[in-house]
Design a protein around this motif. Structure first.
Motif, mmCIF file in Angstrom:
data_model
loop_
_atom_site.group_PDB
_atom_site.id
_atom_site.type_symbol
_atom_site.label_atom_id
_atom_site.label_comp_id
_atom_site.label_asym_id
_atom_site.label_seq_id
_atom_site.Cartn_x
_atom_site.Cartn_y
_atom_site.Cartn_z
ATOM 1 N N GLY A 232 11.314 -2.411 5.890
ATOM 2 C CA GLY A 232 11.368 -3.468 5.040
ATOM 3 C C GLY A 232 10.132 -3.614 4.242
ATOM 4 O O GLY A 232 10.301 -3.907 3.013
ATOM 5 N N ASP A 233 9.021 -3.469 4.798
ATOM 6 C CA ASP A 233 7.678 -3.564 3.946
ATOM 7 C C ASP A 233 7.740 -2.500 3.163
ATOM 8 O O ASP A 233 7.212 -2.937 1.776
ATOM 9 C CB ASP A 233 6.583 -3.424 4.920
ATOM 10 C CG ASP A 233 6.318 -4.597 5.939
ATOM 11 O OD1 ASP A 233 6.884 -5.678 5.779
ATOM 12 O OD2 ASP A 233 5.857 -4.429 7.024
ATOM 13 N N TYR A 234 8.044 -1.620 3.542
ATOM 14 C CA TYR A 234 8.125 -0.251 2.580
ATOM 15 C C TYR A 234 9.042 -0.394 1.130
ATOM 16 O O TYR A 234 8.683 -0.200 0.050
ATOM 17 C CB TYR A 234 8.378 0.976 3.115
ATOM 18 C CG TYR A 234 8.400 2.339 2.197
ATOM 19 C CD1 TYR A 234 7.308 2.857 2.173
ATOM 20 C CD2 TYR A 234 9.589 2.978 1.498
ATOM 21 C CE1 TYR A 234 7.224 4.048 1.198
ATOM 22 C CE2 TYR A 234 9.486 3.722 0.724
ATOM 23 C CZ TYR A 234 8.231 4.713 0.613
ATOM 24 O OH TYR A 234 8.193 5.511 -0.373
ATOM 25 N N VAL A 235 10.186 -0.995 1.507
ATOM 26 C CA VAL A 235 11.020 -1.238 0.215
ATOM 27 C C VAL A 235 10.626 -2.348 -0.560
ATOM 28 O O VAL A 235 10.465 -2.306 -1.767
ATOM 29 C CB VAL A 235 12.390 -1.550 1.072
ATOM 30 C CG1 VAL A 235 13.513 -2.169 -0.061
ATOM 31 C CG2 VAL A 235 12.990 -0.252 1.809
ATOM 32 N N ARG A 236 10.085 -3.515 0.158
ATOM 33 C CA ARG A 236 9.470 -4.426 -0.524
ATOM 34 C C ARG A 236 8.313 -4.192 -1.480
ATOM 35 O O ARG A 236 8.259 -4.567 -2.384
ATOM 36 C CB ARG A 236 9.209 -5.618 0.178
ATOM 37 C CG ARG A 236 10.208 -6.426 0.846
ATOM 38 C CD ARG A 236 9.973 -7.902 1.595
ATOM 39 N NE ARG A 236 9.121 -7.521 2.666
ATOM 40 C CZ ARG A 236 9.853 -7.343 3.983
ATOM 41 N NH1 ARG A 236 11.176 -7.395 3.852
ATOM 42 N NH2 ARG A 236 9.234 -6.837 5.256
ATOM 43 N N GLY A 237 7.639 -3.433 -0.996
ATOM 44 C CA GLY A 237 6.244 -2.621 -1.701
ATOM 45 C C GLY A 237 6.883 -1.785 -3.021
ATOM 46 O O GLY A 237 6.412 -1.976 -4.005
#
Length: 161
Positions: free
Chosen positions: A16-21
């Motif tokens: 999720g952090d990766y996609v948000r980034g």
């Protein structure tokens, strides 16, 4: 008790952090990069992204691809766990359909135009033997090492053969 520096070195991120980034980076590139420039988001092989996440990433300009898995021998593996999965960055050298590739980690954003780096990449790597331009990293109160979160590569089939 862990020191602050050691705690920072153990930061990990979720999908999720990766996609948000990637969403934030994609949005910033829409503002600061010519539409003529191809935006390719290379995912590590085995990373599962839902159809909803794929469409959200496409909405901010990303075209998705899979980075080849680069495996190292055990004795060549970095001791620092955070760097064990960074070798997929080397795969961009093989994108020879592009003269130059600007690699940006998803924890970065563009705050001004990047067109000069990509549309005039040869100006920043003027000699044929120059294959890489990197930014300095400010660490421990001084500029000391290179940050691999932003790299300008001159692509080369010979280097990846």
């Amino acid at each position: 008790m862990l020191t602050e520096a050691l705690q920072r070195s153990r930061i990990s991120s979720t999908l999720g952090d990766y996609v948000r980034g990637a969403m934030a980076l994609g949005g910033s590139l829409q503002l600061h990069l010519s539409p003529r420039v191809h935006r390719l988001l290379l995912l590590r092989s085995g990373l599962e992204i839902t159809a909803n996440e794929r469409s959200r990433l496409a909405a901010v300009g990303w075209r998705l691809g899979i980075a080849p898995d680069i495996r190292l021998e055990r004795d060549q593996m970095p001791r620092f766990p955070r760097f064990r999965n960074t070798f997929c960055k080397l795969a961009v050298q093989g994108l020879v359909e592009y003269g130059h590739v600007l690699l940006m980690d998803v924890d970065t954003i563009a705050v001004d135009s990047l067109d000069g780096l990509l549309l005039e990449g040869g100006r920043h790597l003027p000699r044929p033997a120059q294959t890489l331009a990197a930014v300095m990293d400010f660490h421990g109160g001084r500029w000391s090492t290179y940050n691999t979160g932003m790299l300008l590569w001159r692509t080369s089939a010979a280097l990846v053969a």
